[in-house]
Write an enzyme that holds these catalytic residues in place. Structure first.
Site, mmCIF file in Angstrom:
data_model
loop_
_atom_site.group_PDB
_atom_site.id
_atom_site.type_symbol
_atom_site.label_atom_id
_atom_site.label_comp_id
_atom_site.label_asym_id
_atom_site.label_seq_id
_atom_site.Cartn_x
_atom_site.Cartn_y
_atom_site.Cartn_z
ATOM 1 N N HIS A 154 0.817 -1.225 0.000
ATOM 2 C CA HIS A 154 0.000 0.000 0.000
ATOM 3 C C HIS A 154 0.846 1.270 0.000
ATOM 4 C CE1 HIS A 154 -4.051 -1.824 0.764
ATOM 5 N NE2 HIS A 154 -3.260 -2.853 1.013
ATOM 6 N N ASP A 362 3.638 9.306 -1.217
ATOM 7 C CA ASP A 362 2.423 8.613 -0.803
ATOM 8 C C ASP A 362 2.201 7.448 -1.753
ATOM 9 O OD1 ASP A 362 0.123 8.249 0.737
ATOM 10 O OD2 ASP A 362 -0.421 10.364 0.631
HETATM 11 C C1 GDG Z 1 -2.064 4.060 3.155
HETATM 12 C C2 GDG Z 1 -1.034 4.664 2.186
HETATM 13 C C3 GDG Z 1 -2.732 4.510 0.356
HETATM 14 C C4 GDG Z 1 -8.446 10.842 7.222
HETATM 15 N N1 GDG Z 1 -8.853 11.601 8.262
HETATM 16 C C5 GDG Z 1 -9.979 11.065 8.711
HETATM 17 C C6 GDG Z 1 -10.269 9.945 7.923
HETATM 18 N N2 GDG Z 1 -9.327 9.843 7.023
HETATM 19 C C7 GDG Z 1 -9.330 8.830 5.960
HETATM 20 C C8 GDG Z 1 -9.354 9.459 4.592
HETATM 21 C C9 GDG Z 1 -8.822 8.317 3.743
HETATM 22 C C10 GDG Z 1 -7.876 7.612 4.695
HETATM 23 O O1 GDG Z 1 -8.165 8.038 6.014
HETATM 24 C C11 GDG Z 1 -6.435 7.985 4.434
HETATM 25 O O2 GDG Z 1 -6.014 7.308 3.297
HETATM 26 P P1 GDG Z 1 -4.728 7.789 2.487
HETATM 27 O O3 GDG Z 1 -4.694 7.016 1.220
HETATM 28 O O4 GDG Z 1 -4.830 9.249 2.243
HETATM 29 O O5 GDG Z 1 -3.461 7.540 3.405
HETATM 30 P P2 GDG Z 1 -2.875 6.429 4.467
HETATM 31 O O6 GDG Z 1 -3.685 6.373 5.700
HETATM 32 O O7 GDG Z 1 -1.458 6.838 4.642
HETATM 33 O O8 GDG Z 1 -2.989 5.006 3.715
HETATM 34 C C12 GDG Z 1 -1.741 5.428 1.074
HETATM 35 C C13 GDG Z 1 -3.653 3.796 1.340
HETATM 36 O O9 GDG Z 1 -2.887 3.139 2.369
HETATM 37 C C14 GDG Z 1 -4.545 2.746 0.648
HETATM 38 O O10 GDG Z 1 -3.784 1.802 -0.058
HETATM 39 O O11 GDG Z 1 -3.524 5.305 -0.534
HETATM 40 O O12 GDG Z 1 -0.801 5.943 0.142
HETATM 41 O O13 GDG Z 1 -0.126 5.534 2.867
HETATM 42 O O14 GDG Z 1 -9.832 7.430 3.395
HETATM 43 O O15 GDG Z 1 -10.660 9.848 4.291
HETATM 44 N N3 GDG Z 1 -11.368 9.175 8.093
HETATM 45 C C15 GDG Z 1 -12.217 9.531 9.107
HETATM 46 N N4 GDG Z 1 -11.975 10.615 9.908
HETATM 47 C C16 GDG Z 1 -10.886 11.406 9.749
HETATM 48 O O16 GDG Z 1 -10.709 12.401 10.459
HETATM 49 N N5 GDG Z 1 -13.320 8.799 9.290
#
Ligand code: GDG
Length: 456
Positions: A154, A362
């Site tokens: 991921h 990322d």
């Molecule tokens: C890893 C990889 C890859 C954020 N704040 C809140 C909240 N979020 C949710 C967002 C989004 C998720 O968390 C974050 O996903 P990301 O993809 O931006 O980043 P990582 O957590 O680092 O995830 C990344 C991912 O895995 C999937 O393969 O894309 O590159 O690092 O969905 O909306 N959700 C809630 N409250 C918040 O305050 N409920």
């Protein structure tokens, strides 16, 4: 047809945890094929019981194990999150290469593999997730499993020069070559991995994803992860979303909202983003008093020192920017170190004129995709996206920036604020088409097809 067997550090055993991207994708696959899900229970105990905890839900059999304090520390906090995470995000300077953490990391991979192998049956396919289990393929093979094993990373896979900073890079690479299918988020990640194998071990890149190395043939491809696109679009017009939009609307008082949503992690480029906001108000005075930047940054891994340092840095930067530019009736930059309900986030995305997604590195970045799906088709906002997010390969109609070049990011925010509604619509329509078609089911099917799993 055979069962699908998933292995990930955290499982979706808790129904409320099924809301995250990974959990949704894996859960949907397991319920459609029937299967098992192995992982950590979330508990830390003095002594791990010989038998793991097992239970079933909607036809999915969960097998979860506790960790000892030493396992949780050496495997999870240290090797996974203070060695692999920083190195794979190009932050070798932040890596803590301890003496024994790799041993603990390897031992946990092996212990879980030993729980999995006796429970496998002919015809099963195994799907391992993420950087916690890079060695799992090797241990499953050692245990005697000869069937298909897929792996999906991921986070980014770094360039070979950076990967080789890991003292254990060769052991890791050899174990990775024990997977049948290796999935990466982007073409760049896949190319980095294959170049490492070609330059160091005379691997042959044979086309169509096939790579010969260490006397084996494996498949390595890019499978960019997606979101539950239509569901997210609906969430953005839910009552909860509308209420959130009304609440922040009261605070905005007619100003434009520039929004950021990120876990508080040094890979997300938050200090650079705050610097760029300072430069926006400095160099583009027409934005003063007209724009409110809100950054939502739920703290994560707050037990780890680097994360505490980041928190202090952000507090200082936000204080300075508000001190320099704020006025009696205007807070230029708000930063909220807490988490919100997904529907609340969807409502905020929908009214944000600009979304800042500017990580330094990322794997993918799902926030970028969520922002796109949450927009009002008649009056969509503008996505500003880092060239270093995996999502940039698919979302080239966003305004693509170099997050290190903070002046240019400031200029791009100004450009986004001045963009005509026609241009906003044209760009957004192209982005929407990609995010909606290359969604979470598309991702799962693409991966499982290469693994040889035919979903029901
Ligand atoms: C890893 C990889 C890859 C954020 N704040 C809140 C909240 N979020 C949710 C967002 C989004 C998720 O968390 C974050 O996903 P990301 O993809 O931006 O980043 P990582 O957590 O680092 O995830 C990344 C991912 O895995 C999937 O393969 O894309 O590159 O690092 O969905 O909306 N959700 C809630 N409250 C918040 O305050 N409920």
């Amino acid at each position: 047809m055979g069962r699908l067997i998933a292995i990930s550090n955290r499982t979706a055993a808790d129904p409320s945890a099924r809301a995250g991207g990974l959990a949704v994708a894996v859960w949907e696959s397991l319920t459609s094929t029937g299967g098992m899900w192995f992982g950590w229970s979330g508990n830390i105990v003095d002594e791990v019981a010989a038998e793991p905890e097992t239970f079933s839900d909607e036809g999915v059999d969960f097998v979860v194990t506790d960790f000892t304090e030493a396992e949780h520390d050496g495997f999870y906090l240290q090797y996974a999150n203070r060695v692999i995470w920083p190195v794979f995000h190009y932050r070798v300077d932040l890596a803590h290469f301890g003496n024994t953490d790799f041993e603990t990391y390897a031992a946990v991979n092996k212990r879980i593999a030993n729980l999995v192998v006796p429970r496998l049956e002919d015809g099963d396919s195994v799907w391992v997730h993420d950087y916690h289990f890079l060695l799992m393929g090797g241990y499953l093979r050692e245990g005697g499993w000869t069937g298909p094993i897929g792996f999906f990373l991921h986070i980014p896979f770094p360039s070979p020069e950076v990967f080789q900073a890991l003292p254990e890079h060769e052991q890791i690479a050899r174990a990775m070559a024990d997977f049948s299918v290796l999935g990466f988020q982007s073409k760049t990640d896949r190319a980095n991995f294959v170049r490492y194998l070609v330059e160091n071990y005379d691997a042959a890149d044979e086309g169509d994803g096939w790579v010969s190395v260490f006397g084996r043939r494996i498949r390595a491809n890019a499978y960019p992860i997606g979101i539950e696109a239509e569901k997210f679009a609906k969430a953005a017009t839910s009552e909860t979303a509308k209420t959130a939009a009304t609440r922040i609307g009261r605070f905005l008082g007619g100003r434009n909202l520039v929004l950021g949503v990120d876990r508080m992690d040094y890979s997300k480029g938050l200090p650079q983003r705050f610097e760029a906001v300072g430069k926006l108000f400095d160099h583009f005075p027409t934005t003063r008093g007209k724009v409110s930047v809100t950054q939502i940054a739920p703290p994560s891994r707050s037990k780890v020192e680097e994360y505490r340092d980041l928190r202090i840095q952000l507090d200082e930067l936000a204080g300075r920017i508000n001190g320099d530019y704020g006025d009696l009736d205007w807070i230029p930059l708000r930063y909220l170190a807490r988490s919100y309900d997904r529907r609340v986030l969807a409502g905020l995305y929908r009214i944000a004129r600009v979304c800042l997604v500017t990580p330094l590195r990322d794997g993918m970045n799902l926030v970028a995709k969520e922002y796109v799906m949450a927009q009002d088709p008649d009056d969509p906002g503008v996505l500003i996206l880092s060239q270093f997010a995996g999502a940039a390969e698919q979302l080239s109609d966003a305004l693509i920036v170099n997050p290190h070049d903070t002046f240019s990011v400031a200029e791009t925010i100004n450009q986004a604020l001045e963009m005509t509604v026609e241009e906003r619509r044209t760009r957004w329509e192209k982005l929407r088409r990609t995010v909606a078609s290359e969604d979470i089911s598309w991702w799962r099917q693409k991966f499982l097809r290469d693994l040889g799993v035919n979903e029901a």
